[in-house]
Design a protein around this motif. Structure first.
Motif, PDB file in Angstrom:
ATOM      1  N   GLU A   1       0.823  -1.210   0.000  1.00 38.73           N
ATOM      2  CA  GLU A   1       0.000   0.000   0.000  1.00 38.73           C
ATOM      3  C   GLU A   1       0.862   1.266   0.000  1.00 38.73           C
ATOM      4  OE1 GLU A   1      -2.672  -0.391   3.310  1.00 38.73           O
ATOM      5  OE2 GLU A   1      -3.923  -1.840   2.247  1.00 38.73           O
TER       6      GLU A   1
ATOM      7  N   THR B   1       3.725   3.358  -4.762  1.00 39.00           N
ATOM      8  CA  THR B   1       2.955   3.947  -5.851  1.00 39.00           C
ATOM      9  C   THR B   1       3.381   3.281  -7.147  1.00 39.00           C
ATOM     10  OG1 THR B   1       2.845   6.057  -4.691  1.00 39.00           O
ATOM     11  CG2 THR B   1       2.384   6.082  -7.061  1.00 39.00           C
TER      12      THR B   1
ATOM     13  N   ASP C   1       1.249   4.297 -13.629  1.00 38.53           N
ATOM     14  CA  ASP C   1      -0.131   4.310 -14.112  1.00 38.53           C
ATOM     15  C   ASP C   1      -0.500   3.048 -14.896  1.00 38.53           C
ATOM     16  OD1 ASP C   1      -0.548   6.764 -12.939  1.00 38.53           O
ATOM     17  OD2 ASP C   1      -0.283   7.908 -14.798  1.00 38.53           O
TER      18      ASP C   1
ATOM     19  N   ALA D   1      -1.141   0.429 -12.151  1.00 40.53           N
ATOM     20  CA  ALA D   1      -1.694   0.859 -10.857  1.00 40.53           C
ATOM     21  C   ALA D   1      -2.927   0.042 -10.466  1.00 40.53           C
ATOM     22  CB  ALA D   1      -2.024   2.349 -10.887  1.00 40.53           C
ATOM     23  N   ALA D   2      -3.806  -0.215 -11.405  1.00 36.19           N
ATOM     24  CA  ALA D   2      -5.014  -0.995 -11.095  1.00 36.19           C
ATOM     25  C   ALA D   2      -4.641  -2.436 -10.737  1.00 36.19           C
ATOM     26  CB  ALA D   2      -5.987  -0.977 -12.271  1.00 36.19           C
ATOM     27  N   ASP D   3      -3.675  -2.987 -11.442  1.00 37.69           N
ATOM     28  CA  ASP D   3      -3.222  -4.353 -11.151  1.00 37.69           C
ATOM     29  C   ASP D   3      -2.581  -4.418  -9.767  1.00 37.69           C
ATOM     30  OD1 ASP D   3      -3.913  -5.532 -13.719  1.00 37.69           O
ATOM     31  OD2 ASP D   3      -2.266  -4.336 -14.527  1.00 37.69           O
ATOM     32  N   TRP D   4      -1.794  -3.413  -9.443  1.00 37.23           N
ATOM     33  CA  TRP D   4      -1.140  -3.356  -8.129  1.00 37.23           C
ATOM     34  C   TRP D   4      -2.186  -3.292  -7.016  1.00 37.23           C
ATOM     35  CZ3 TRP D   4       3.526  -4.666  -6.856  1.00 37.23           C
ATOM     36  CH2 TRP D   4       4.054  -4.286  -5.631  1.00 37.23           C
ATOM     37  N   LYS D   5      -3.232  -2.518  -7.262  1.00 33.10           N
ATOM     38  CA  LYS D   5      -4.301  -2.396  -6.272  1.00 33.10           C
ATOM     39  C   LYS D   5      -5.007  -3.743  -6.079  1.00 33.10           C
ATOM     40  CE  LYS D   5      -8.400   0.250  -5.090  1.00 33.10           C
ATOM     41  NZ  LYS D   5      -9.255   1.372  -5.414  1.00 33.10           N
ATOM     42  N   VAL D   6      -5.278  -4.447  -7.156  1.00 33.40           N
ATOM     43  CA  VAL D   6      -5.918  -5.767  -7.075  1.00 33.40           C
ATOM     44  C   VAL D   6      -5.037  -6.720  -6.277  1.00 33.40           C
ATOM     45  CG1 VAL D   6      -6.523  -7.833  -8.430  1.00 33.40           C
ATOM     46  CG2 VAL D   6      -7.314  -5.569  -9.168  1.00 33.40           C
TER      47      VAL D   6
ATOM     48  N   THR E   1      -2.609  -6.009  -4.145  1.00 34.63           N
ATOM     49  CA  THR E   1      -2.501  -5.551  -2.752  1.00 34.63           C
ATOM     50  C   THR E   1      -3.721  -5.994  -1.955  1.00 34.63           C
ATOM     51  OG1 THR E   1      -1.161  -3.651  -3.410  1.00 34.63           O
ATOM     52  CG2 THR E   1      -2.275  -3.505  -1.284  1.00 34.63           C
ATOM     53  N   GLY E   2      -4.894  -5.806  -2.516  1.00 28.56           N
ATOM     54  CA  GLY E   2      -6.121  -6.240  -1.842  1.00 28.56           C
ATOM     55  C   GLY E   2      -6.152  -7.746  -1.621  1.00 28.56           C
TER      56      GLY E   2
END
Length: 143
Positions: free
Chosen positions: A71, A74, A77, A80-85, A87-88
């Motif tokens: 989290e 950064t 771009d 970023a969406a893949d990293w967020k998925v 991470t979750g």
């Protein structure tokens, strides 16, 4: 019937797959934002280095720590969406492993929870995110 040993072996395999993704993301070089992302991704390897997947509490703590560290990073771009998925998914895995530790392995809830965490980590969304991160790293980070 699934027992705790076979379930933790399966979960251990999942943990190993996740670690391989981070090893593939480990890199240095590239542009300013990409270089910072690559270096930060490389540093994540240490979070899971000594985890024994048969120790569910330790594994849960490691995944929770990993998610917290992720989290702080950064991502560029492009990923970023893949990293967020991812991470979750790591945070969810941490909570699930911790919960598994508190369940009796003969309880059907243990098998249900273990199956759910495996399914979540191997979901199409998480698998696609891991593949995209692997591809991004291969293209933008030097080993």
């Amino acid at each position: 019937m699934t027992n705790r040993k076979s379930t933790t072996t399966t979960l251990g395999g999942i943990a190993t797959a996740v670690l391989l993704t981070f090893s593939l993301a480990a890199c240095s070089g590239g542009g300013a934002d990409v270089a910072a992302f690559c270096k930060a991704s490389e540093d994540l390897d240490a979070t899971m280095a000594d985890v024994d997947p048969s120790d569910l509490a330790s594994t849960g703590g490691a995944f929770t720590t990993l998610a917290a560290e992720m989290e702080k990073i950064t991502a560029p771009d492009d990923v970023a969406a893949d990293w967020k998925v991812l991470t979750g998914a790591m945070g969810d895995a941490g909570a699930a492993f911790t919960e598994l530790n508190d369940l009796d392995p003969t309880d059907p809830a243990f098998v249900d929870k273990a199956t759910a965490v495996g399914d979540d980590i191997q979901s199409d969304e998480v698998t696609a995110a891991m593949k995209n991160l692997e591809t991004f790293s291969a293209e933008n980070c030097k080993a």
